[in-house]
Design an enzyme around this catalytic site. Structure first.
Site, PDB file in Angstrom:
ATOM      1  CB  SER A 224     -10.665  26.262 106.362  1.00  0.00           C
ATOM      2  OG  SER A 224     -11.609  25.277 106.630  1.00  0.00           O
ATOM      3  CG  ASP A 453     -11.876  21.778 100.209  1.00  0.00           C
ATOM      4  OD1 ASP A 453     -12.281  21.193 101.233  1.00  0.00           O
ATOM      5  OD2 ASP A 453     -11.119  22.764 100.246  1.00  0.00           O
ATOM      6  CG  HIS A 481      -9.662  21.814 103.785  1.00  0.00           C
ATOM      7  ND1 HIS A 481     -10.677  22.497 103.140  1.00  0.00           N
ATOM      8  CD2 HIS A 481      -9.559  22.378 105.013  1.00  0.00           C
ATOM      9  CE1 HIS A 481     -11.166  23.421 103.957  1.00  0.00           C
ATOM     10  NE2 HIS A 481     -10.498  23.377 105.085  1.00  0.00           N
TER      11      HIS A 481
END
Length: 511
Positions: A224, A453, A481
């Site tokens: 991320s 995502d 994610h």
């Protein structure tokens, strides 16, 4: 502002990680061990005292070891004030097969790498776990590394509960005033660090950590926001890059507007995927995907006008539209949480009871039912993001964005459009600006994108991989994610092989 997320573990462990948050150092009476630092890079000679430091490790629970790394608050003033970075190491399971240290970052910005590394058994494959010390650190200003604390917890509740979709002139003015006040509180209450929590500075800290760990090259797993941190590091120190994986990637040349629109569309796509599972479970919002999406939008509008009740919380007694949006978003990070969201909606629809959905919002925001916060992600995310990139101070810009975004993402568009106001009103000038990173001279850097995502849309991973001179693009066709160690053996085997044998996956691999 939606964070990019603490990601990369199962839904159960993610929830556990989010609620454990910041912890105090657990020091024992056991003897310390020291690592052998690497030589100081020639360009870093003014920072020699930081690069040459030795880490003193102490026991801090189970097999973990903890230490503190000292870095300058301002890298332009190496003789000025310093700050400490907390580091946690979980030693390799098999010392005879040990390759080195794998530094990990879960995202955020504001996720605790210290707490993430405690879950070493879940965040890397078993072969990697045997061969690497898993090392996590809390970036400057985060959790146990001189955490930024802008406002008291009760005021943070109010900040997160506020109307995120202002639709009258009075509401717009209030929203802008709240954003300005929040920024001023951070500037007043988190000095001097609040002016020095940019991603560039965190990347420089990471190179000092690399040297202190005794590593000539940085082996790294970033998820991320951690992909932006990793790419930034590669751009600054391309010859120091080792085996680097960037999973759930953010493209560094995204403007604030592009980032927020991308997230709005990403969460919309993920929510439509959830909607079908909701229907399969007997969805209280409707019998088709379009009906569910329309019903969800109507529910959020209803909560904007009339919040639902919340029971059992020490302070929050109402589920507002703001809290509900965070609760819905929380479930989009992992499809393992979809059924939890569906279950939470039933009492809300049937009895106006928002307690269960508030529980999801608490998980998202690192909030406990006693009203305390276990981490500071919901404050530091703004401090980092607004130093990295500025946005417009003109509220009319966001009114236009809200219309444009909502046309492309009816559920999340308006919410994400207005979240940019925080950086637009931030009182500290940005020190960074969006731009591509090539990292010329770096070895292969593996970039993973997940097709659905929500927080870091797939297109961002493609964009980053194309920018990096040595980018290797890997695709996971799936939901949720990030990808590595979540659900797919094809991804896991490719990344394990890269870390163990320094053999990059084939560019374009699709799993």
């Amino acid at each position: 502002m939606l964070r990019w997320g603490v990601a990369g573990v199962t839904a159960t462990v993610t929830a556990a990680l989010l609620v454990t948050g910041c912890t105090n150092p657990l020091r024992s009476s056991s003897s310390s061990t020291s690592s052998s630092p690497q030589p100081v890079p020639s360009a870093m000679q003014p920072l020699a005292k930081f690069y040459e430091q030795k880490l003193s490790w102490t026991d801090c629970g189970s097999s973990a070891k903890c230490a503190y790394l000292t870095v300058p608050v301002d890298y332009a003033k190496p003789d000025g004030p310093t700050t400490q970075i907390k580091v946690l190491k979980v030693p390799a399971r098999k010392e005879s097969s040990r390759i080195g240290s794998l530094v990990v970052n879960p995202g955020g910005p504001g996720g605790s790498g210290v707490e993430y590394a405690r879950y070493a058994d879940f965040i890397v494959g078993a072969p990697v776990r045997r061969a690497y010390d898993i090392v996590g650190f809390d970036p400057r200003g985060v959790a146990s590394s001189s955490p930024i604390d802008c406002i008291p917890d009760a005021k943070l509740d109010d900040w997160l509960a506020q109307d995120p979709t202002p639709d009258t002139p009075a509401e717009v003015a209030t929203f802008g005033a709240n954003a300005a006040a929040f920024g001023e509180a951070c500037k007043a209450n988190a000095q001097p660090l609040v002016e020095h929590v940019s991603t560039v500075e965190a990347a420089k800290d990471m190179d000092v950590l690399r040297a202190a760990l005794g590593s000539a090259k940085l082996d790294y797993l970033g998820k991320s926001y951690g992909t932006f941190l990793g790419a930034t590091y590669a751009g600054l120190f391309p010859t120091h890059v080792g085996r680097m994986v960037l999973d759930g990637a953010m493209a560094p040349d995204l403007t604030q507007e592009e980032m927020l629109l991308g997230q709005a569309k990403g969460f919309e796509t993920a929510t439509r995927a959830w909607a079908q599972s909701c229907i399969d479970d007997g969805c209280p919002l409707g019998g088709s995907v379009d009906e569910v999406m329309t019903g969800l939008s109507a529910l959020l509008r209803k909560l904007d006008a009339t919040p639902a009740r919340v029971e059992g919380d020490a302070r929050v007694k109402q589920l507002t539209e703001g809290w509900a949006a965070y609760g819905v978003a929380a479930a989009m990070y992992d499809q393992g949480m979809w059924s939890t969201l569906t279950s939470a909606l039933r009492p809300l629809m049937e009895k106006n009871d928002g307690t269960a959905l508030m529980g999801l919002a608490d998980t998202y925001s690192e909030r406990n039912v006693d009203g305390t916060y276990s981490g500071n992600m919901m404050e530091v995310i703004s401090a980092v993001s607004c130093l990295d990139s500025s946005d417009s101070p003109d509220l009319a810009v966001y009114e236009k964005r809200a219309k444009d975004f909502s046309a492309q993402a009816p559920v999340f568009g308006t919410f994400l459009a207005w979240s940019g106001v925080t950086c637009g009103k931030w009182p500290i000038p940005a020190t960074g600006k969006p731009g591509p990173i090539a990292a010329d001279g770096a070895p292969p850097i593996v970039v993973i994108g997940t097709t659905r995502d929500p927080a870091t849309p797939y297109e961002w991973a493609q964009r980053l991989a194309a920018q990096l001179s040595s980018g290797v693009m890997v695709t996971f066709d799936g939901d949720g994610h990030t990808a590595y160690t979540r659900s797919n053996s094809c991804i896991d085997n490719a990344i394990d092989t890269f870390y163990l044998k320094d053999t990059a996956p084939q560019d374009g691999l699709r799993c």
